[in-house]
Design an enzyme around this catalytic site. Structure first.
Site, mmCIF file in Angstrom:
data_model
loop_
_atom_site.group_PDB
_atom_site.id
_atom_site.type_symbol
_atom_site.label_atom_id
_atom_site.label_comp_id
_atom_site.label_asym_id
_atom_site.label_seq_id
_atom_site.Cartn_x
_atom_site.Cartn_y
_atom_site.Cartn_z
ATOM 1 N N LYS A 1 -72.416 -28.613 -96.063
ATOM 2 C CA LYS A 1 -72.197 -26.964 -95.852
ATOM 3 C C LYS A 1 -71.951 -26.539 -94.897
ATOM 4 O O LYS A 1 -71.179 -24.747 -94.489
ATOM 5 C CB LYS A 1 -73.639 -25.699 -96.628
ATOM 6 C CG LYS A 1 -73.738 -24.887 -97.206
ATOM 7 C CD LYS A 1 -75.284 -24.200 -97.339
ATOM 8 C CE LYS A 1 -75.273 -22.917 -97.470
ATOM 9 N NZ LYS A 1 -76.560 -22.577 -97.868
ATOM 10 N N CYS B 1 -99.682 -32.003 -52.749
ATOM 11 C CA CYS B 1 -99.277 -31.282 -51.671
ATOM 12 C C CYS B 1 -100.528 -30.524 -51.526
ATOM 13 O O CYS B 1 -101.269 -30.761 -51.168
ATOM 14 C CB CYS B 1 -98.028 -29.870 -52.716
ATOM 15 S SG CYS B 1 -97.202 -28.814 -52.054
ATOM 16 N N GLU C 1 -93.847 -35.926 -57.823
ATOM 17 C CA GLU C 1 -93.086 -36.619 -59.656
ATOM 18 C C GLU C 1 -91.326 -36.356 -59.193
ATOM 19 O O GLU C 1 -91.241 -36.514 -60.457
ATOM 20 C CB GLU C 1 -93.654 -35.477 -60.142
ATOM 21 C CG GLU C 1 -93.828 -34.155 -58.878
ATOM 22 C CD GLU C 1 -94.885 -33.507 -58.487
ATOM 23 O OE1 GLU C 1 -95.064 -32.606 -58.121
ATOM 24 O OE2 GLU C 1 -95.315 -35.079 -57.040
ATOM 25 N N LYS D 1 -81.734 -27.470 -75.658
ATOM 26 C CA LYS D 1 -80.965 -27.977 -75.206
ATOM 27 C C LYS D 1 -80.981 -28.888 -73.547
ATOM 28 O O LYS D 1 -79.635 -29.216 -73.524
ATOM 29 C CB LYS D 1 -80.461 -26.497 -74.324
ATOM 30 C CG LYS D 1 -80.101 -25.431 -75.173
ATOM 31 C CD LYS D 1 -79.344 -24.106 -74.717
ATOM 32 C CE LYS D 1 -79.332 -23.959 -74.004
ATOM 33 N NZ LYS D 1 -81.191 -22.891 -73.832
ATOM 34 N N GLY E 1 -99.843 -26.350 -56.312
ATOM 35 C CA GLY E 1 -100.067 -24.888 -56.305
ATOM 36 C C GLY E 1 -100.471 -23.465 -55.485
ATOM 37 O O GLY E 1 -99.844 -23.916 -53.984
ATOM 38 N N HIS F 1 -94.501 -33.640 -53.060
ATOM 39 C CA HIS F 1 -93.985 -34.094 -54.364
ATOM 40 C C HIS F 1 -93.198 -35.473 -54.528
ATOM 41 O O HIS F 1 -92.210 -35.660 -55.683
ATOM 42 C CB HIS F 1 -92.978 -32.672 -54.988
ATOM 43 C CG HIS F 1 -93.841 -31.932 -54.740
ATOM 44 N ND1 HIS F 1 -94.828 -30.509 -55.935
ATOM 45 C CD2 HIS F 1 -94.204 -30.368 -53.666
ATOM 46 C CE1 HIS F 1 -95.423 -29.598 -55.412
ATOM 47 N NE2 HIS F 1 -94.762 -29.248 -53.882
ATOM 48 N N ASP G 1 -84.973 -28.074 -66.367
ATOM 49 C CA ASP G 1 -84.105 -28.996 -66.774
ATOM 50 C C ASP G 1 -83.384 -29.924 -65.902
ATOM 51 O O ASP G 1 -83.071 -30.733 -66.123
ATOM 52 C CB ASP G 1 -83.353 -28.121 -67.878
ATOM 53 C CG ASP G 1 -83.148 -27.873 -69.554
ATOM 54 O OD1 ASP G 1 -83.998 -28.329 -69.731
ATOM 55 O OD2 ASP G 1 -83.578 -26.005 -69.179
#
EC number: 6.3.4.2
Length: 535
Positions: A223, A381, A509, A16, A354, A507, A70
């Site tokens: 259908k 990190c 990313e 989704k 982590g 971070h 997301d």
């Protein structure tokens, strides 16, 4: 304002979020301004205290909000900068309702799901509407239609559509169209049942997106349309893509979903210009070079735990005309078998973030391996913290150097708890979170990569470089190339006598995107290509 609501049925993990992000991509390239948000039915206030094995990556926004992964797809696929307003959980909803009840805001009334909880959900939609300078808000509803916890969100959407006018709302339902091998055919019944459940709630979808491994036949399309009360052209195939998730907008555009949605919402806009997106996908699919980069982490078993890191390598690979093959290595296995045996010959190494002491010694061995073998290295990190620990132990002679997160009795706490973190008991949203400005030292690798004197990057950590050890580590050759503008926090360390060795406390990313690869990832990939050419 126009609204698109994306719901899911049959099973979870249908994509989704990718469907919502892809629709955003298409609408943006029609000339519309788009923002996206996620409504999650779980009772956690946010995913910040959830294990990556439970939830996957925690994505951090500029304002410090810890959100669902997301939202990373949203920011990568669409040119939108999101805030904590763009992620709502049941935990936030109930927390707000109960706070109001305790204050007496409801004037002694009985507090109920309807209208008080549904009003709280709708208020978020109105707030985002008021504060967003966009044409369309796309809202993804987490979970699966039929789940008890999601029902109240769907009821709120039903009410909201009536309040703003049904012509201003488009409901899109994503379902599974399974292929039964033994029968040799696709089955539409799960989709029919899912839509029936949605219609019981009072929501009639305008568009049905069918996740499928194979192309859908016209008979199957008709259908589904007949049983689900939608036009046949509004039944869209969302096929499994072969190479990269960035093919998803191109796949959905085949069935002209952008035309269907804009017509439904009464918007007269040109067809999407996807030329730049197609060029980017072409670079991802057919690069001239390839490299292997080892990612040594704690949550390697779960693909979504380092989602933004893997996507950042895709962006950096495309920018450098290279396919990046990721070698996923569990740090605990390095503790058992050694870095040489587990990593072997690679072109680059990344150690991600982590929490907790599991696998830490394996990460430290990994850093030593990268440093002594001259392999291009990027630490993020916790990856930066173990790089400092490794240098303190093996170059500065501090044999028991450590972080107080892992050993409170260490005589050399080169990484320690932030001063403002001491005494904090609550775990949720209490770290250093969100965007902070860092000043970069001229003449350093960081300055060369960024090409500027300051950057703003997103953080998520409790422990940091202990300033008491700064002079000793710098005198031994560790270069501190960036510091926090306000607090003096060490943001980036690097080694000048190494082909490419850099580690950051933040971070990167979270700010990488297609056609906008992050400089640190792009630099690592470029250095890895150089390393491969000489090996």
């Amino acid at each position: 304002m126009k609204y698109i609501f994306v719901t899911g049925g049959v099973v979870s993990s249908l994509g989704k979020g990718l469907a919502a992000a892809s629709i955003g991509t298409l609408l943006e390239r029609c000339g519309l301004k788009v923002t996206l948000q996620k409504f999650d039915p779980y009772l956690n206030v946010d995913p910040g205290t959830m294990s990556p094995f439970q939830h996957g990556e925690v994505y951090v926004l500029n304002d410090g909000a810890e959100t669902d992964l997301d939202l990373g797809h949203y920011e990568r696929f669409v040119h939108c900068s999101l805030s904590r307003l763009n992620n709502l959980t049941s935990g936030q909803v109930f927390e707000s309702v109960l706070r109001k009840e305790r204050r007496g805001d409801y004037l002694g009334k009985t507090v109920q799901y309807i209208p008080h909880v549904t009003d709280e959900i709708k208020n978020r939609l109105y707030e985002v509407t008021e504060k967003s300078d966009v044409d369309i808000i796309i809202t993804e509803i987490g979970g699966t239609v039929g789940d008890m916890e999601g029902h109240i969100f769907l009821e709120a959407l039903r009410q909201f559509a009536l309040e703003v006018g049904r012509d201003n709302v488009c409901f899109i339902h994503v379902t599974l169209l399974p292929y039964i091998k033994a029968a040799g055919e696709m089955k539409t019944k799960p989709t029919q049942q899912s839509v029936a459940k949605l219609r019981e709630i009072g929501i009639q979808p305008d568009v049905i997106i069918c996740r499928t491994e194979y192309d859908m036949s016209e008979d199957e399309r008709r259908k589904i349309a007949m049983f689900c009360n939608v036009e046949a052209k509004n039944v869209i195939a969302f096929r499994d893509v072969k190479n990269t998730i960035y093919e998803c907008p191109l796949d959905l555009s085949q069935d002209k979903i952008d035309r269907i949605v804009t017509r439904r919402l009464g918007l007269d806009v040109p067809a999407p210009n996807l030329a730049d997106w197609q060029r980017y996908v072409g670079r991802v699919i057919s690069p001239s070079h390839s490299i292997r980069i080892a990612v040594v982490g704690k949550y390697i078993a779960l693909q979504d735990a380092y989602k933004s890191i893997y996507e950042s390598f895709t962006h950096a690979g495309a920018e450098n005309d290279a396919r990046v093959e990721i070698l996923r290595i569990d740090a605990e296995e390095i503790e058992e078998k050694g870095a040489e045996a587990m990593i072997g010959s690679v072109d680059g190494i990344l150690v991600p973030g982590g929490f907790g002491d599991r696998g830490i010694e394996g990460k430290i061995q990994t850093v030593e391996y990268a440093r002594t073998k001259g392999i291009p290295f990027l630490g993020i990190c916790l990856g930066m913290q173990v790089a400092v620990i490794e240098y303190a132990r093996h170059i500065c002679g501090m044999d028991d150097a450590n972080s107080t997160e892992f050993d409170q009795k260490t005589t050399h706490p080169v990484i320690s708890l932030q001063e403002e973190q001491k005494g904090i008991k609550a775990m949720g949203a209490t770290m250093r979170l969100g965007a902070y400005k860092a000043l970069i030292q001229p003449g350093t690798l960081a300055h060369k990569l960024y090409g500027k004197d300051s950057v703003t990057e997103r953080h998520r950590h409790r422990y940091e470089f202990n300033p008491a050890y700064r002079d000793e580590l710098e005198n031994a050759g560790l270069v501190i190339s960036a510091v926090n503008d306000e607090h003096g926090l060490v943001e980036v360390v690097e080694l000048p006598d190494h082909p490419f060795f850099i580690a950051c406390q933040y971070h990167p990313e979270f700010q990488s995107a297609p056609n906008r690869a992050h400089p640190l990832f792009s630099g690592l990939v470029s250095a890895a290509l150089e390393h491969k050419s000489h090996s």
